[in-house]
Design an enzyme around this catalytic site. Structure first.
Site, short mmCIF file in Angstrom:
data_model
loop_
_atom_site.label_atom_id
_atom_site.label_comp_id
_atom_site.label_asym_id
_atom_site.label_seq_id
_atom_site.Cartn_x
_atom_site.Cartn_y
_atom_site.Cartn_z
N ARG A 178 0.85 -1.19 0.00
CA ARG A 178 0.00 0.00 0.00
C ARG A 178 0.89 1.25 0.00
O ARG A 178 1.51 1.57 1.00
CB ARG A 178 -0.91 0.02 1.23
CG ARG A 178 -1.76 1.31 1.33
CD ARG A 178 -2.62 1.27 2.59
NE ARG A 178 -3.38 2.51 2.77
CZ ARG A 178 -4.27 2.70 3.74
NH1 ARG A 178 -4.51 1.73 4.61
NH2 ARG A 178 -4.91 3.84 3.84
N ASP A 457 -4.36 3.80 14.06
CA ASP A 457 -3.47 4.34 13.03
C ASP A 457 -3.93 5.75 12.69
O ASP A 457 -4.77 6.33 13.39
CB ASP A 457 -3.40 3.42 11.80
CG ASP A 457 -4.71 3.33 11.04
OD1 ASP A 457 -5.67 4.10 11.35
OD2 ASP A 457 -4.79 2.51 10.11
#
Length: 541
Positions: A178, A457
């Site tokens: 990613r 996150d």
């Protein structure tokens, strides 16, 4: 400073000269090998071809947001009706290795966690260079080293604290990379004197160093693409893929992508995104934490769309259930996979708490499986088997559910429906705790942080910040009838930070003051910053 005057060759067009300057230190032999002349030539070629169009796309984003800020609501495009109405087109056939996505684990790019994730028993490991990683220069370069070694099968790690040795087991998870989002820049590599797009750095270095080893193992090069907002942005990535496959003379479809639908504008263009990327796309994912943040950000000026406390917003909310089911419906009609969202829970040593966590995960994954998702995300290896059991039960021997198409229209009204829920002091204080603790760790180079039983996150910190900003802007009254003011927020922030410092002890390396001031500024500024990681990036060491 490492400077390369490179010649960027698009092999279907004339050569163009451009300048790449690596201003970050080449701190190891591995760093030098990652930032080799040939690798930088490819990076330069990507920048030469795609930096200008990307800048235009980001301007288009701002113009679209200005319309939403002025009262418009996201909706389906009238100029792409033909794409949605044409029931004949499908995405390209999906490689066999990507058809079974029942359980995916996600995590940051540090070496030990990469090994543990690959060995977790999950079908896929999505290694996140974006929301789960603090983008220090050393992190970004070492992450590429770790990806190279993982794909070569040679990755290992010895923990200096306890001497424990980690290495790859047999049959590791399929690795998907990613890259950072289109909105981010990499200040340690300059292209023609300006920071280069971080997405092109991450994508380009990963492809350059891994396409051959992956081909030798019978695999293509696979990506998860974050935070797209339109079919034009998807088409930009499709052009990047086409260019790269031609540059290296590899087959079309060597690159395959799964797109994270984690912005509100994108949910209204899912079919268009699939169509724009139909040669390379294999599926879409419900990036639900970022999606909640995007709902607030997109509709931040709409007084009738104020979200309640983020901790009360579950997938049973109508706007989120419609999002999940429309994604499944759209993907399965077009032959693509529909991956569910993240369970951010982490195991607990306390039996009662672990029982609660287990029940929460079961409820979440059962909802996704019954909705029709083909797989799901977890944040911790110990939850892989639990998620797999639930999906195995509902898939009944199959490896996905592409045959199942949910009934319903899941229209604009459902996708935008306002939510009800608490607005109270407890929620504000929890937002403060999560955001400041996360941002403090991020400023120290740590991008994935366990906080109060959840793996947090950047996406969850963004929700906390946006939640508070929106309440302050619209002068929300809390459930006890107290007006939520900047002064009240400041007082609670100072109290919580004082407690954090006391709990942390006398640690001179902690950055609570920097994190709390950034958080206060981002939460109270009259201009809503698109992403907190942009102003925070300037303070990374």
């Amino acid at each position: 400073m490492y400077e390369l005057e490179s010649t960027s060759e698009n092999r279907s067009s004339s050569a163009a000269c451009s300048s790449v300057k690596v201003t970050g230190p080449l701190f190891s032999e591995d760093a030098k090998s990652i930032l080799s002349k040939d690798a930088l030539n490819f990076i330069s070629a990507l920048c030469q071809q795609f930096t200008g169009p990307l800048a235009s796309l980001l301007i288009d984003r701002k113009r679209q947001q200005e319309k939403f800020d002025s009262g418009a609501l996201p909706d389906f495009r009238s100029d792409t009706t033909a794409i949605r109405d044409d029931r004949d087109w499908k995405v390209a056939d999906i490689p066999e290795i990507l058809l079974d996505r029942r359980v995916e684990i996600t995590g940051p790019i540090d070496r030990k966690m990469v090994i543990n994730a690959l060995n977790s028993g999950a079908n896929v490991f999505m290694c996140c260079f974006e929301d789960a990683t603090s983008p220090t220069w050393e992190n970004m370069v070492n992450g590429q080293v770790n990806m190279r070694d993982a794909n070569a099968g040679s990755i290992s790690y010895s923990d200096p604290k306890n001497g424990k040795h980690y290495q790859l087991a047999d049959n590791p998870a399929t690795l998907i990379h990613r890259p950072r989002g289109l909105h981010l820049q990499e200040s340690h590599i300059l292209f023609d004197g300006k920071p280069m797009p971080a997405s092109l750095m991450d994508f380009g270095l990963y492809f350059f160093h891994n396409y051959q080893s992956r081909k030798a193992n019978g695999q293509g090069v696979y990506f998860y693409l974050p935070k797209l907002e339109s079919m034009e942005e998807a088409a930009w990535w499709e052009s990047v893929f086409d260019f790269t496959e031609e540059y290296f003379s590899v087959e079309t479809g060597t690159i395959r992508a799964t797109v994270l639908i984690e912005t509100l504008p994108a949910v209204f263009q899912m079919e268009e995104i699939l169509h724009a990327m139909r040669k390379h796309i294999v599926g879409m994912n419900c990036g639900r934490w970022d999606y909640i943040f995007s709902y607030i950000k997109t509709l931040k000026n709409h007084t009738d769309r104020i979200l309640p406390d983020r901790h009360a917003i579950g997938m049973d909310q109508p706007f989120l259930e419609a999002y999940s089911k429309r994604l499944i419906q759209t993907c399965h009609r077009r032959g693509a996979l529909a991956i569910g969202g993240m369970s951010a829970f982490i195991p607990s040593k306390d039996p009662d708490e672990m029982a609660r966590v287990t029940q929460k995960v079961i409820e979440d994954k059962r909802r996704e499986a019954t909705n029709g998702h083909d797989g799901t995300w977890v944040a911790h290896p110990h939850l892989v088997s639990l998620a797999r059991e639930i999906f195995d039960e509902y898939l009944n021997g199959a490896i996905n559910q592409r045959h199942f198409i949910p009934d319903g229209s899941f229209n604009s009204e459902l996708l935008l429906r306002p939510s009800q829920g608490p607005k109270d002091e407890h929620g504000v204080r929890k937002n403060i705790q999560i955001a400041v603790l996360y941002m403090e760790a991020w400023l120290r180079g740590i991008g994935c942080v366990p906080i109060y039983g959840l793996m947090e996150d950047a996406a969850t910190a963004e929700i906390s910040r946006a939640n508070i900003w929106q309440w302050l802007k619209h002068q929300v009254s809390l459930d006890d009838n107290r007006p939520f003011t900047t002064e009240l927020f400041r007082a609670w922030l100072d109290q919580e930070v004082k407690d954090m410092k006391a709990s942390a002890g006398d640690d001179e390396f902690r950055k609570f003051d920097e994190a709390s001031e950034l958080f206060f500024s981002l939460s109270t500024d009259s201009h809503f910053a698109d992403f907190l990681t942009i102003p925070c990036y300037a303070q990374l060491e």
